[in-house]
Scaffold this active site. Structure first.
Site, PDB file in Angstrom:
ATOM      1  N   HIS A   1       5.387  23.299 113.949  1.00  0.00           N
ATOM      2  CA  HIS A   1       4.949  24.313 112.977  1.00  0.00           C
ATOM      3  C   HIS A   1       6.047  25.341 112.749  1.00  0.00           C
ATOM      4  CE1 HIS A   1       3.873  27.398 116.097  1.00  0.00           C
ATOM      5  NE2 HIS A   1       3.497  26.361 116.815  1.00  0.00           N
TER       6      HIS A   1
ATOM      7  N   ASP B   1       5.603  28.509 111.526  1.00  0.00           N
ATOM      8  CA  ASP B   1       5.244  29.924 111.716  1.00  0.00           C
ATOM      9  C   ASP B   1       5.347  30.317 113.185  1.00  0.00           C
ATOM     10  OD1 ASP B   1       2.936  28.203 112.218  1.00  0.00           O
ATOM     11  OD2 ASP B   1       1.815  30.053 112.555  1.00  0.00           O
TER      12      ASP B   1
ATOM     13  N   ASP C   1       8.588  28.871 120.033  1.00  0.00           N
ATOM     14  CA  ASP C   1       7.308  28.271 119.654  1.00  0.00           C
ATOM     15  C   ASP C   1       7.075  28.606 118.193  1.00  0.00           C
ATOM     16  OD1 ASP C   1       4.677  27.531 119.283  1.00  0.00           O
ATOM     17  OD2 ASP C   1       3.836  29.151 120.496  1.00  0.00           O
TER      18      ASP C   1
ATOM     19  N   GLU D   1      -0.014  27.552 112.121  1.00  0.00           N
ATOM     20  CA  GLU D   1      -0.628  26.927 113.291  1.00  0.00           C
ATOM     21  C   GLU D   1      -1.243  27.985 114.179  1.00  0.00           C
ATOM     22  OE1 GLU D   1      -0.870  25.473 117.451  1.00  0.00           O
ATOM     23  OE2 GLU D   1       0.317  27.142 116.686  1.00  0.00           O
ATOM     24  N   GLU D   2      -0.547  29.120 114.277  1.00  0.00           N
ATOM     25  CA  GLU D   2      -0.930  30.158 115.239  1.00  0.00           C
ATOM     26  C   GLU D   2      -2.161  30.953 114.809  1.00  0.00           C
ATOM     27  OE1 GLU D   2       0.403  30.142 118.009  1.00  0.00           O
ATOM     28  OE2 GLU D   2       2.508  29.561 117.902  1.00  0.00           O
TER      29      GLU D   2
ATOM     30  N   ASP E   1       5.539  20.665 120.124  1.00  0.00           N
ATOM     31  CA  ASP E   1       4.975  22.010 120.280  1.00  0.00           C
ATOM     32  C   ASP E   1       4.441  22.228 121.694  1.00  0.00           C
ATOM     33  OD1 ASP E   1       4.157  24.547 119.567  1.00  0.00           O
ATOM     34  OD2 ASP E   1       2.313  23.893 118.589  1.00  0.00           O
TER      35      ASP E   1
ATOM     36  N   HIS F   1       4.294  33.885 122.764  1.00  0.00           N
ATOM     37  CA  HIS F   1       3.408  34.864 122.116  1.00  0.00           C
ATOM     38  C   HIS F   1       3.563  36.264 122.722  1.00  0.00           C
ATOM     39  CE1 HIS F   1       0.454  31.365 120.916  1.00  0.00           C
ATOM     40  NE2 HIS F   1       1.713  31.114 120.642  1.00  0.00           N
TER      41      HIS F   1
END
Ligand SMILES: [Zn+2]
Length: 486
Positions: A77, A79, A118, A148-149, A172, A460
């Site tokens: 992904h 994003d 990520d 995705e997030e 991922d 994150h």
């Protein structure tokens, strides 16, 4: 552009990683990076499509000698989660993050912000592969999804009609040597309780639950950690049996997938309440919580603060009773462990967001399960409970589980290659978090999928970092897999 990592391996991958890092690409801010991918495809004369949500798919023909081989789908992904330390002024919507290579020459991070490893590392690897016309590989379908997030909206929207590969390598994951072969699906029940209020005079009292460990509900829900919203509900319910008070508001958490670390409630006690008795009761309850959670949330704290006598708009008793009952009894945490993988939560739920408005109390849950029918069952339970108490419910963000397949020829080839190269067997894992493989396997019938990635930590968070050497090994592994896929 100035390349800070020039000379470091994997060279081509890191060059693209730096280019990506220079383009702000938080979730729902993906137009620029999506267009960058389109420019890349045009420059390299590769067939591609970009859809209206900004997903991009780039196709590469098979190398000479691979024309008969089954196509392979590579996927990641584009994003990233934008988080930064409180002292960082950078605007992640518009300004590039700043990459920092640690003194060890191996650990890459960003300066006070998330790094976007990520899943930028997947994007960079796919671009490096697509760029290099000398690499031997079957025909490739490279999928770059958005958002995705924030509920996998990109994968959800993706039209897979043009994707003919049925072996999927998702890039991922965050632990080298681990082949992920299944993940949980999810759904968010949004619960709303209507609230009626009236004006009342009394003594305001603020209760605050804090000091909890929290964590990602996919990774940490099986560890038995406390959720501040649940603790708050429990405290208010028991407090209500000892003292009379009115509810003003309860709030905790801002993300459905984070175990809530802090929550607070504002109450109004009748004038003349014995404040010392209430405070002493709260201290006693705090002690009990510290004992219960000494192994998981040693810092747990429950504190109260009195305000001056005043008039406030409090919830009417009927409204408050329904909400308090719901908060006292809603299910939380692991509901069932996997009978196939020791220690793996199979079905869980987390109350991530609790929010009070003038006319409503809202609660957002995230239910996860690696068995689709159990996910539906749990969502039904929460909804039924809310409705029985006069609340209403809506479901959103539903994505299917990627159910573990005992037979996986693609995984077998990867495992053999990995063992040949490292002398070690990979660990085959099923995770309780979500991956886009679930949505994609729903759209690509017969899909045989595996997810891998380099060692990456603290995703994150502003401490997110990954190892360049690990990224290099994983990249070389992917190249060898493509080479061997004749
Ligand atoms: Zn990711």
């Amino acid at each position: 552009m100035q390349y800070k990592l020039a000379g470091k391996e994997p060279r081509a991958v890191l060059r693209y990683f730096e280019e990506i890092a220079a383009i702000p690409h938080g979730s729902r801010n993906t137009k620029a990076i999506s267009d960058y991918l389109v420019r890349f495809a045009k420059e390299h004369e590769l067939r591609y499509f970009q859809d209206e949500v900004n997903n991009v798919v780039i196709f590469a023909d098979a190398s000479p000698g691979y024309e008969e081989a089954e196509r392979i789908v590579l996927q990641g992904h584009m994003d990233m989660v934008c988080e930064k330390n409180a002292d960082v002024v950078l605007d992640m919507e518009t300004e590039p993050i700043v990459l920092v290579l640690d003194e060890d020459g191996d650990t890459l991070r960003a300066d006070g912000t998330t790094l976007g490893g990520d899943d930028g590392i997947a994007v960079a690897m796919m671009l490096a592969i697509l760029e290099d016309k000398t690499l031997p590989h079957p025909g490739l379908d490279c999928i770059f999804t958005v958002d995705e997030e924030v509920g996998m909206d990109g994968a959800e929207a993706l039209d897979c009609a043009a994707i003919h590969g049925r072996k999927l390598l998702n890039l991922d994951s965050e632990e080298e040597g681990v082949f992920t072969a299944g993940c949980a699906g999810g759904v968010q029940p949004h619960i709303t309780f209507p609230v009626e209020r009236k004006e009342k005079k009394g003594l305001p009292f603020m209760i605050r639950v804090s000091g909890l460990r929290g964590g990602h509900s996919g990774e940490c829900i099986g560890l038995g950690r406390a959720n501040a919203n649940q603790i708050l509900g429990r405290v208010l319910c028991v407090l209500g049996k000892e003292f009379s008070f009115r509810l003003i508001r309860m709030d905790g958490g801002s993300k459905d997938n984070a175990i809530t670390r802090e929550a607070e409630a504002e109450l109004l006690f009748p004038c003349g309440t014995d404040r010392a008795a209430v405070t002493a009761w709260l201290d006693g309850f705090a002690e009990l919580l510290r004992n219960e959670y000494q192994f998981t949330d040693a810092g747990i704290s429950l504190a109260g603060e009195w305000g001056e006598e005043t008039a406030r708009r409090v919830m009417k008793r009927k409204s408050a009773r329904a909400v308090l009952c719901f908060l006292a009894v809603f299910p939380y945490g692991v509901q069932e462990f996997s009978p196939a993988f020791a220690g793996l939560p199979q079905t869980s739920l987390n109350l991530g967001i609790l929010k009070t408005e003038e006319n409503a109390v809202r609660a957002v849950f995230l239910v996860r399960s690696s068995v689709n029918s159990q996910k539906d069952m749990m969502a039904d339970r929460v909804v039924s409970l809310a409705e029985a108490l006069g609340g209403s419910a809506e479901l959103s963000g539903c994505y299917p589980a990627w159910e573990y397949q005992a037979q996986s020829p693609f995984r077998d080839i990867m495992a053999r290659l990995y063992e040949e190269q490292t002398g070690k067997k990979p660990r085959i894992a099923v995770i309780h978090g979500g991956l886009e493989c679930g949505l994609l396997s729903g759209k690509l019938p017969g899909l045989d999928a595996v997810s891998i990635g380099p060692d990456m930590k603290d995703i994150h968070t502003p401490n997110e970092h990954f190892s360049l050497r690990s990224a290099d090994r994983v990249y070389q592994f992917v190249l060898s897999l493509l080479r061997e896929s004749r």
